[in-house]
Design a protein around this motif. Sequence first.
Motif, PDB file in Angstrom:
ATOM      1  N   SER A 174     -31.301  17.863  -1.722  1.00  0.00           N
ATOM      2  CA  SER A 174     -31.286  17.321  -3.085  1.00  0.00           C
ATOM      3  C   SER A 174     -31.508  15.814  -3.083  1.00  0.00           C
ATOM      4  O   SER A 174     -32.263  15.290  -3.903  1.00  0.00           O
ATOM      5  CB  SER A 174     -29.958  17.645  -3.776  1.00  0.00           C
ATOM      6  OG  SER A 174     -29.873  19.024  -4.013  1.00  0.00           O
ATOM      7  N   ALA A 175     -30.853  15.123  -2.175  1.00  0.00           N
ATOM      8  CA  ALA A 175     -31.000  13.664  -2.102  1.00  0.00           C
ATOM      9  C   ALA A 175     -32.430  13.273  -1.743  1.00  0.00           C
ATOM     10  O   ALA A 175     -32.993  12.340  -2.334  1.00  0.00           O
ATOM     11  CB  ALA A 175     -30.016  13.080  -1.089  1.00  0.00           C
ATOM     12  N   SER A 188     -37.686  11.336  -3.436  1.00  0.00           N
ATOM     13  CA  SER A 188     -39.109  11.621  -3.485  1.00  0.00           C
ATOM     14  C   SER A 188     -39.642  11.539  -4.912  1.00  0.00           C
ATOM     15  O   SER A 188     -40.688  10.927  -5.157  1.00  0.00           O
ATOM     16  CB  SER A 188     -39.385  13.007  -2.899  1.00  0.00           C
ATOM     17  OG  SER A 188     -40.749  13.321  -3.026  1.00  0.00           O
ATOM     18  N   ARG A 189     -38.931  12.149  -5.861  1.00  0.00           N
ATOM     19  CA  ARG A 189     -39.374  12.097  -7.270  1.00  0.00           C
ATOM     20  C   ARG A 189     -39.374  10.654  -7.770  1.00  0.00           C
ATOM     21  O   ARG A 189     -40.288  10.234  -8.484  1.00  0.00           O
ATOM     22  CB  ARG A 189     -38.483  12.979  -8.141  1.00  0.00           C
ATOM     23  CG  ARG A 189     -38.748  14.456  -7.980  1.00  0.00           C
ATOM     24  CD  ARG A 189     -38.026  15.290  -9.022  1.00  0.00           C
ATOM     25  NE  ARG A 189     -36.586  15.196  -8.917  1.00  0.00           N
ATOM     26  CZ  ARG A 189     -35.816  15.991  -8.183  1.00  0.00           C
ATOM     27  NH1 ARG A 189     -36.357  16.959  -7.478  1.00  0.00           N
ATOM     28  NH2 ARG A 189     -34.512  15.835  -8.159  1.00  0.00           N
ATOM     29  N   TYR A 190     -38.359   9.884  -7.390  1.00  0.00           N
ATOM     30  CA  TYR A 190     -38.236   8.493  -7.834  1.00  0.00           C
ATOM     31  C   TYR A 190     -39.397   7.647  -7.296  1.00  0.00           C
ATOM     32  O   TYR A 190     -40.062   6.938  -8.051  1.00  0.00           O
ATOM     33  CB  TYR A 190     -36.885   7.937  -7.363  1.00  0.00           C
ATOM     34  CG  TYR A 190     -36.603   6.539  -7.819  1.00  0.00           C
ATOM     35  CD1 TYR A 190     -36.168   6.293  -9.121  1.00  0.00           C
ATOM     36  CD2 TYR A 190     -36.757   5.466  -6.962  1.00  0.00           C
ATOM     37  CE1 TYR A 190     -35.902   5.004  -9.545  1.00  0.00           C
ATOM     38  CE2 TYR A 190     -36.493   4.169  -7.384  1.00  0.00           C
ATOM     39  CZ  TYR A 190     -36.064   3.949  -8.669  1.00  0.00           C
ATOM     40  OH  TYR A 190     -35.806   2.671  -9.088  1.00  0.00           O
ATOM     41  N   PHE A 212     -42.836   6.014  -9.199  1.00  0.00           N
ATOM     42  CA  PHE A 212     -43.210   4.601  -9.070  1.00  0.00           C
ATOM     43  C   PHE A 212     -44.674   4.463  -8.641  1.00  0.00           C
ATOM     44  O   PHE A 212     -45.451   3.726  -9.253  1.00  0.00           O
ATOM     45  CB  PHE A 212     -42.271   3.891  -8.080  1.00  0.00           C
ATOM     46  CG  PHE A 212     -42.792   2.572  -7.608  1.00  0.00           C
ATOM     47  CD1 PHE A 212     -42.851   1.485  -8.476  1.00  0.00           C
ATOM     48  CD2 PHE A 212     -43.248   2.407  -6.314  1.00  0.00           C
ATOM     49  CE1 PHE A 212     -43.354   0.258  -8.051  1.00  0.00           C
ATOM     50  CE2 PHE A 212     -43.746   1.195  -5.878  1.00  0.00           C
ATOM     51  CZ  PHE A 212     -43.801   0.121  -6.746  1.00  0.00           C
ATOM     52  N   TYR A 213     -45.068   5.183  -7.584  1.00  0.00           N
ATOM     53  CA  TYR A 213     -46.450   5.099  -7.104  1.00  0.00           C
ATOM     54  C   TYR A 213     -47.427   5.605  -8.169  1.00  0.00           C
ATOM     55  O   TYR A 213     -48.492   5.020  -8.362  1.00  0.00           O
ATOM     56  CB  TYR A 213     -46.629   5.876  -5.794  1.00  0.00           C
ATOM     57  CG  TYR A 213     -46.297   5.049  -4.572  1.00  0.00           C
ATOM     58  CD1 TYR A 213     -47.295   4.537  -3.760  1.00  0.00           C
ATOM     59  CD2 TYR A 213     -44.981   4.775  -4.231  1.00  0.00           C
ATOM     60  CE1 TYR A 213     -47.004   3.777  -2.643  1.00  0.00           C
ATOM     61  CE2 TYR A 213     -44.669   4.022  -3.111  1.00  0.00           C
ATOM     62  CZ  TYR A 213     -45.685   3.522  -2.321  1.00  0.00           C
ATOM     63  OH  TYR A 213     -45.392   2.767  -1.228  1.00  0.00           O
ATOM     64  N   VAL A 221     -50.471   9.958  -6.897  1.00  0.00           N
ATOM     65  CA  VAL A 221     -50.317   9.553  -5.508  1.00  0.00           C
ATOM     66  C   VAL A 221     -50.520  10.727  -4.556  1.00  0.00           C
ATOM     67  O   VAL A 221     -51.040  10.546  -3.448  1.00  0.00           O
ATOM     68  CB  VAL A 221     -48.970   8.833  -5.259  1.00  0.00           C
ATOM     69  CG1 VAL A 221     -47.786   9.788  -5.356  1.00  0.00           C
ATOM     70  CG2 VAL A 221     -48.978   8.111  -3.923  1.00  0.00           C
ATOM     71  N   THR A 222     -50.160  11.942  -4.969  1.00  0.00           N
ATOM     72  CA  THR A 222     -50.374  13.102  -4.096  1.00  0.00           C
ATOM     73  C   THR A 222     -51.869  13.338  -3.865  1.00  0.00           C
ATOM     74  O   THR A 222     -52.278  13.671  -2.749  1.00  0.00           O
ATOM     75  CB  THR A 222     -49.728  14.370  -4.689  1.00  0.00           C
ATOM     76  OG1 THR A 222     -50.144  14.519  -6.047  1.00  0.00           O
ATOM     77  CG2 THR A 222     -48.223  14.312  -4.636  1.00  0.00           C
TER      78      THR A 222
END
Length: 156
Positions: free
Chosen positions: A15-16, A21-23, A27-28, A39-40
Motif C-alpha cells: 500500500s505504501a 507511486s501514484r503521488y 507529479f510527473y 509518464v508511463t
Amino acid sequence: MHPDQPIPDTACYCSALRQASRYVTSFYDQVLSGSGLRVTQFAILARLRPSPATVTQLAQSMVMDRTTLARNLQPLVREGLVHIRPNEHDRRERVIALTESGRARVEAILPAWRRAQARFDEQFGAERGAQLLATMRAVVDSGLHASGAAPPEDAG
C-alpha cells in the motif's frame, strides 16, 4: 470512526509503495502534461530509445505483464510513435521500435522529464533519491515475486 476522521496509515509495504507511486506519477504527469503523453508512455518510449526490443524483453525490463504492456502500446502505435513487427529470427515474437516521430517526441519531452527529475531531487534530496532508486531496484531484484506464496506461519 467519525466520517471526518482520516483513515489511519497501515504498515503494508504494498500500500505504501502504491501510494508513493501514484503521488510521484501524478507529479510527473503534471510536468509532462504539455507533451500529450503520460509518464508511463514516456517510459516505454525512453526504454526503446537506444534500440528496439521484443515484447518479452520490454515487458521484463519494465516489470510489466505482456497484457498491460500491449494495452499501453496501443495509443503509441495509433499515434505512430512506435511500430511493431514480427521478429525476423522468430516469427512468433514481435519487435517494438521507435518510429522517427517517436524518437523526435522522446527528444522533445526529455527537457521536461529532466526538470521533473531535478525538482524531485530538490524536494526529496538527491542523496535520498539515489538511495530510493537503489532500494527500488533491490526490491525488483529481490526474488520476492519468484518465491510464490507467503512463507508458512511460525509453528513454534
